[in-house]
Design a protein around this motif. Structure first.
Motif, PDB file in Angstrom:
ATOM      1  N   ILE A 104       0.840  -1.201   0.000  1.00 43.63           N
ATOM      2  CA  ILE A 104       0.000   0.000   0.000  1.00 43.63           C
ATOM      3  C   ILE A 104       0.876   1.252   0.000  1.00 43.63           C
ATOM      4  N   LYS A 105       1.916   1.258   0.798  1.00 43.04           N
ATOM      5  CA  LYS A 105       2.848   2.402   0.820  1.00 43.04           C
ATOM      6  C   LYS A 105       3.507   2.593  -0.549  1.00 43.04           C
ATOM      7  N   GLU A 106       3.877   1.486  -1.196  1.00 40.43           N
ATOM      8  CA  GLU A 106       4.500   1.563  -2.520  1.00 40.43           C
ATOM      9  C   GLU A 106       3.589   2.243  -3.535  1.00 40.43           C
ATOM     10  N   ARG A 107       2.296   2.172  -3.325  1.00 43.18           N
ATOM     11  CA  ARG A 107       1.328   2.833  -4.219  1.00 43.18           C
ATOM     12  C   ARG A 107       1.178   4.312  -3.882  1.00 43.18           C
ATOM     13  N   GLY A 108       1.903   4.781  -2.854  1.00 43.64           N
ATOM     14  CA  GLY A 108       1.856   6.188  -2.477  1.00 43.64           C
ATOM     15  C   GLY A 108       0.662   6.566  -1.617  1.00 43.64           C
ATOM     16  N   LEU A 109      -0.017   5.559  -1.084  1.00 41.15           N
ATOM     17  CA  LEU A 109      -1.178   5.830  -0.237  1.00 41.15           C
ATOM     18  C   LEU A 109      -0.725   6.119   1.188  1.00 41.15           C
ATOM     19  N   LYS A 110      -1.532   6.864   1.923  1.00 47.42           N
ATOM     20  CA  LYS A 110      -1.122   7.343   3.247  1.00 47.42           C
ATOM     21  C   LYS A 110      -1.966   6.812   4.394  1.00 47.42           C
ATOM     22  N   ARG A 111      -3.054   6.107   4.074  1.00 46.26           N
ATOM     23  CA  ARG A 111      -3.954   5.651   5.136  1.00 46.26           C
ATOM     24  C   ARG A 111      -4.547   4.296   4.757  1.00 46.26           C
ATOM     25  N   ILE A 112      -4.755   3.489   5.796  1.00 47.59           N
ATOM     26  CA  ILE A 112      -5.439   2.207   5.634  1.00 47.59           C
ATOM     27  C   ILE A 112      -6.667   2.224   6.530  1.00 47.59           C
ATOM     28  N   ILE A 113      -7.782   1.753   5.995  1.00 48.90           N
ATOM     29  CA  ILE A 113      -8.964   1.528   6.815  1.00 48.90           C
ATOM     30  C   ILE A 113      -9.326   0.049   6.722  1.00 48.90           C
ATOM     31  N   LEU A 114     -10.033  -0.421   7.728  1.00 49.17           N
ATOM     32  CA  LEU A 114     -10.544  -1.787   7.701  1.00 49.17           C
ATOM     33  C   LEU A 114     -11.764  -1.864   8.594  1.00 49.17           C
ATOM     34  N   ARG A 115     -12.570  -2.865   8.342  1.00 45.99           N
ATOM     35  CA  ARG A 115     -13.757  -3.125   9.145  1.00 45.99           C
ATOM     36  C   ARG A 115     -13.676  -4.557   9.661  1.00 45.99           C
ATOM     37  N   THR A 116     -14.088  -4.735  10.914  1.00 42.03           N
ATOM     38  CA  THR A 116     -14.137  -6.074  11.486  1.00 42.03           C
ATOM     39  C   THR A 116     -15.289  -6.151  12.473  1.00 42.03           C
ATOM     40  N   SER A 117     -15.801  -7.328  12.657  1.00 40.65           N
ATOM     41  CA  SER A 117     -16.943  -7.533  13.536  1.00 40.65           C
ATOM     42  C   SER A 117     -16.600  -7.169  14.983  1.00 40.65           C
ATOM     43  N   SER A 118     -17.569  -6.615  15.670  1.00 43.96           N
ATOM     44  CA  SER A 118     -17.372  -6.260  17.085  1.00 43.96           C
ATOM     45  C   SER A 118     -17.233  -7.505  17.954  1.00 43.96           C
ATOM     46  N   THR A 119     -17.571  -8.669  17.413  1.00 48.02           N
ATOM     47  CA  THR A 119     -17.508  -9.916  18.184  1.00 48.02           C
ATOM     48  C   THR A 119     -16.131 -10.589  18.112  1.00 48.02           C
ATOM     49  N   GLY A 131      -0.698  -0.846  15.492  1.00 46.71           N
ATOM     50  CA  GLY A 131      -0.800   0.599  15.296  1.00 46.71           C
ATOM     51  C   GLY A 131      -2.106   1.117  14.737  1.00 46.71           C
ATOM     52  N   TYR A 132      -3.109   0.276  14.634  1.00 47.40           N
ATOM     53  CA  TYR A 132      -4.415   0.720  14.135  1.00 47.40           C
ATOM     54  C   TYR A 132      -5.233   1.306  15.279  1.00 47.40           C
ATOM     55  N   ILE A 133      -6.047   2.299  14.940  1.00 50.16           N
ATOM     56  CA  ILE A 133      -6.861   3.007  15.920  1.00 50.16           C
ATOM     57  C   ILE A 133      -8.332   2.850  15.539  1.00 50.16           C
ATOM     58  N   ARG A 134      -9.173   2.608  16.539  1.00 52.50           N
ATOM     59  CA  ARG A 134     -10.621   2.548  16.294  1.00 52.50           C
ATOM     60  C   ARG A 134     -11.115   3.954  15.980  1.00 52.50           C
ATOM     61  N   THR A 135     -11.817   4.077  14.866  1.00 51.71           N
ATOM     62  CA  THR A 135     -12.277   5.414  14.458  1.00 51.71           C
ATOM     63  C   THR A 135     -13.780   5.504  14.257  1.00 51.71           C
ATOM     64  N   GLY A 136     -14.484   4.395  14.367  1.00 50.40           N
ATOM     65  CA  GLY A 136     -15.925   4.460  14.168  1.00 50.40           C
ATOM     66  C   GLY A 136     -16.541   3.083  14.145  1.00 50.40           C
ATOM     67  N   HIS A 137     -17.807   3.054  13.761  1.00 50.02           N
ATOM     68  CA  HIS A 137     -18.520   1.791  13.657  1.00 50.02           C
ATOM     69  C   HIS A 137     -19.629   1.920  12.617  1.00 50.02           C
ATOM     70  N   MET A 145     -20.032  -3.504  13.153  1.00 45.25           N
ATOM     71  CA  MET A 145     -18.664  -3.521  12.643  1.00 45.25           C
ATOM     72  C   MET A 145     -17.880  -2.361  13.237  1.00 45.25           C
ATOM     73  N   ILE A 146     -16.642  -2.618  13.597  1.00 49.34           N
ATOM     74  CA  ILE A 146     -15.746  -1.582  14.089  1.00 49.34           C
ATOM     75  C   ILE A 146     -14.808  -1.188  12.955  1.00 49.34           C
ATOM     76  N   ILE A 147     -14.605   0.106  12.798  1.00 48.72           N
ATOM     77  CA  ILE A 147     -13.705   0.629  11.774  1.00 48.72           C
ATOM     78  C   ILE A 147     -12.379   0.987  12.436  1.00 48.72           C
ATOM     79  N   PHE A 148     -11.297   0.520  11.854  1.00 45.06           N
ATOM     80  CA  PHE A 148      -9.945   0.834  12.305  1.00 45.06           C
ATOM     81  C   PHE A 148      -9.246   1.594  11.192  1.00 45.06           C
TER      82      PHE A 148
END
Length: 152
Positions: A104-119, A131-137, A145-148
């Motif tokens: 992802i860094k090689e593509r010049g991108l600066k941020r990663i997001i992901l979603r995963t179940s709260s369970t 190093g991922y931070i919870r930012t929403g749901h 789903m929790i967003i990191f």
């Protein structure tokens, strides 16, 4: 373990690994959770990349997956970070995550997001440890789903 770009590898094995990873909550996401991307990986991930991890000591048997899709000029969404059940606990998940982050860094991108179940508290801990931070749901039917996110 070697990691290589998907190239007509066994879809059945990819589906098996994915199902093992989510089987504890598949009953609650019936009609919501989809594995359709596995049936047309090249087309689905044309705006990103899909990789498979192979066990060199076992005839290059597929033992994991990792993928991403580009969301915008700065962001990629992490997809399908999976390790086969029989290979978990050996650090392969961290290796796959570091590998895909570098791509992802090689593509010049600066941020990663992901979603995963709260369970999935072990999954939450895994991403937070890297190093991922919870930012929403988000809600998908009865699924929370929790967003990191992680910025480079």
């Amino acid at each position: 373990m070697i990691i290589e770009k998907y190239n007509n590898h066994s879809v059945e094995r990819l589906l098996q690994i994915d199902t093992e990873a989510v089987e504890h909550f598949l009953h609650s996401v019936k009609g919501i959770y989809s594995q359709d991307d596995f049936h047309d990986i090249d087309n689905h991930y044309k705006n990103g990349e899909f990789f498979v991890a192979l066990d060199e000591e076992n005839n290059n048997h597929i033992i994991g997956t990792c993928a991403y899709l580009i969301v915008d000029d700065e962001t990629a969404e992490l997809k399908r970070i999976r390790v086969a059940a029989e290979m978990r606990g050996r650090g392969y998940g961290g290796i796959l995550l570091q590998f895909i982050e570098e791509k992802i860094k090689e593509r010049g991108l600066k941020r990663i997001i992901l979603r995963t179940s709260s369970t999935r508290p072990a999954t939450h801990h895994f991403y937070e440890k890297h190093g991922y931070i919870r930012t929403g749901h988000e809600e998908y039917g009865d699924i929370h789903m929790i967003i990191f996110e992680k910025d480079f």
